[in-house]
Design an enzyme around this catalytic site. Structure first.
Site, PDB file in Angstrom:
ATOM      1  N   ARG A  36      30.614  67.562  46.969  1.00 18.76           N
ATOM      2  CA  ARG A  36      31.953  67.413  46.979  1.00 18.76           C
ATOM      3  C   ARG A  36      32.375  68.856  46.395  1.00 18.76           C
ATOM      4  O   ARG A  36      33.213  70.222  46.860  1.00 18.76           O
ATOM      5  CB  ARG A  36      32.780  66.617  46.935  1.00 18.76           C
ATOM      6  CG  ARG A  36      33.057  65.009  47.470  1.00 18.76           C
ATOM      7  CD  ARG A  36      33.802  63.817  47.284  1.00 18.76           C
ATOM      8  NE  ARG A  36      33.846  62.935  48.296  1.00 18.76           N
ATOM      9  CZ  ARG A  36      34.116  62.364  48.826  1.00 18.76           C
ATOM     10  NH1 ARG A  36      35.610  61.704  47.628  1.00 18.76           N
ATOM     11  NH2 ARG A  36      35.034  61.820  49.422  1.00 18.76           N
ATOM     12  N   LYS A 193      30.513  44.595  59.617  1.00 19.73           N
ATOM     13  CA  LYS A 193      31.685  44.052  60.117  1.00 19.73           C
ATOM     14  C   LYS A 193      32.757  43.999  61.589  1.00 19.73           C
ATOM     15  O   LYS A 193      33.241  45.602  61.471  1.00 19.73           O
ATOM     16  CB  LYS A 193      32.768  43.342  59.522  1.00 19.73           C
ATOM     17  CG  LYS A 193      32.206  42.655  58.578  1.00 19.73           C
ATOM     18  CD  LYS A 193      33.208  41.598  57.406  1.00 19.73           C
ATOM     19  CE  LYS A 193      32.462  41.464  56.651  1.00 19.73           C
ATOM     20  NZ  LYS A 193      33.910  40.686  55.258  1.00 19.73           N
ATOM     21  N   GLY A 353      30.755  57.263  54.438  1.00 18.70           N
ATOM     22  CA  GLY A 353      29.556  56.764  52.676  1.00 18.70           C
ATOM     23  C   GLY A 353      28.458  56.083  53.149  1.00 18.70           C
ATOM     24  O   GLY A 353      27.590  56.480  52.484  1.00 18.70           O
ATOM     25  N   GLY A 376      37.848  56.851  55.163  1.00 17.96           N
ATOM     26  CA  GLY A 376      38.741  57.061  55.215  1.00 17.96           C
ATOM     27  C   GLY A 376      39.637  57.895  56.426  1.00 17.96           C
ATOM     28  O   GLY A 376      39.745  57.147  57.231  1.00 17.96           O
TER      29      GLY A 376
END
Length: 395
Positions: A36, A193, A353, A376
């Site tokens: 980053r 999920k 990620g 996100g």
């Protein structure tokens, strides 16, 4: 979406507030992964070359509005200075007057914005204070753009604003992949999920030609078709949701591709014995059997789908990739996507990620057209949501 870049701004003699994401992993007081940090260097160098003074705003960890010494951004200074080849000035409590007298060529890092409770509340007073520290606002933190915080959204309305080079690359890649893709366009959506990606799946089936579903979430879709998958990870309470997503895909002309075979084991550990079994509506596994990866026929079908694509979006692995041999499908599919990208046949954009970790493990992250480090924010963009930090740049 109309947003300005550094090319549109006059920065000579200006203090440029730059929102960056340097929320990097640290062990024993040392940054262990500088990805980053490395990615913000072009923006900082560009501002300096245009005669501007970069003043970096960033968060680190989740101090929840309190000063937590272990979450001080001071720990990132050595890695930042090494990446920039440039000494930096660290400021714990910014004073607008002092920041007006910086030497030309200075680079400033302000202490963790989240030490102030007003940051996450997007308090107008904090936004006004931040605006007093600079002349221009530049957002280079797409990964924090889904948060409406004072440093990501509030301050953007108070100063001339633009996207930094990393934000510009991220937005351009995502627009190319999802807003205005070359067709046919497909997405791989994997992971454990369905519940974490319902909005994503519902949005994508209205925009894609092919949706390839893998990982644990594929088990829920297979169960919706009638498969009995023993001890496999799946969500029985979301079978109706899976059926709804498949029905919507039928109505929009999006083909959903599920595994047709899988690596089935009786224990979840490295080197566990497994067998390759067919998967479909009639599958009945024993109570202690679990599907842990897509099988070779599934991988061949995915590779076959790739041949007809022009654009591929990837979010989530195809199996329990952290534990060999259940990384086989993810690695094989990633390598094929990388080959087609290198050959100029495919635009490939990946994010999240686990996805980045899987592509790194396969050794192909550098071969994809673009790999987003924004977890996100990447997911919310794919869900079709408006990101406050991006919207503020176009307003």
């Amino acid at each position: 979406m109309a947003w300005k870049t550094l090319d549109d701004m006059d920065l000579d003699g200006k203090r440029v507030l730059v929102r960056v994401d340097i929320n990097v992993p640290v062990e024993d007081g040392r940054v262990t992964d500088t990805t980053r940090i490395d990615r913000i260097v072009p923006t900082i160098e560009d501002i300096l070359s245009k005669g501007g003074t970069p003043i970096l705003l960033a968060h680190f960890g989740r101090p929840k509005g309190k000063v937590v010494p272990e979450m001080s951004l001071r720990v990132t200074l050595p890695a930042l200075e090494n990446a920039l080849g440039h000494k930096m000035t660290f400021v714990e409590r910014p004073d607008p007057a002092a920041l007006k007298d910086l030497d030309h060529g200075s680079v400033v890092l302000i202490e963790n914005t989240r030490f102030a409770p007003q940051e996450e509340a997007n308090d107008p007073g904090m936004a006004k204070f931040l605006a007093s520290l600079g002349d221009v606002y530049c957002n280079d933190a797409f990964s924090a753009a889904h948060r409406a915080h004072a440093s990501t959204e509030g301050v953007a309305h108070l100063l001339p604003n633009c996207a930094g080079r990393l934000m510009q690359a991220e937005l351009s890649a995502l627009e190319q992949a999802l807003s205005q893709p070359k067709r046919p366009v497909a997405a791989i959506v994997g992971g454990a999920k369905v519940s974490t990606k319902i909005e994503l799946l519902e949005n994508l089936v209205g925009k894609l030609d092919v949706l390839i579903i893998g990982g644990g979430m594929a088990n829920t879709f297979l169960a919706a078709k009638g498969a009995q998958l023993g001890a496999s990870l799946l969500e029985p309470d979301l079978i109706e949701t899976a059926n709804g997503i498949m029905a919507k895909a039928d109505s929009t002309g999006c083909t959903i591709q599920l595994p047709v075979d899988g690596l089935v084991a009786r224990e979840f550990k490295q080197g566990a014995g497994y067998e390759t079994l067919k998967l479909g509506p009639d599958t009945v596994l024993e109570d202690d059997q679990m599907v842990l990866d897509a099988g070779p026929e599934s991988v061949a079908a995915i590779a076959g789908a790739f041949e007809n694509l022009q654009t591929l979006i990837w979010n989530g692995p195809l199996g329990a990739f952290e534990i060999p041999p259940f990384d086989t499908a993810t690695v094989a599919a990633a390598k094929r996507a990388a080959e087609l990208t290198r050959a100029g046949q495919l635009v490939s954009v990946a994010g999240g990620g686990d996805t980045v970790a899987a592509l790194n493990a396969a050794g192909v992250a550098d071969d994809f057209s673009y790999v987003s480090t924004a977890g996100g924010a990447f997911l919310e963009w794919m869900e079709g949501k408006t990101l406050p930090g991006v919207a503020a740049l176009s307003g």
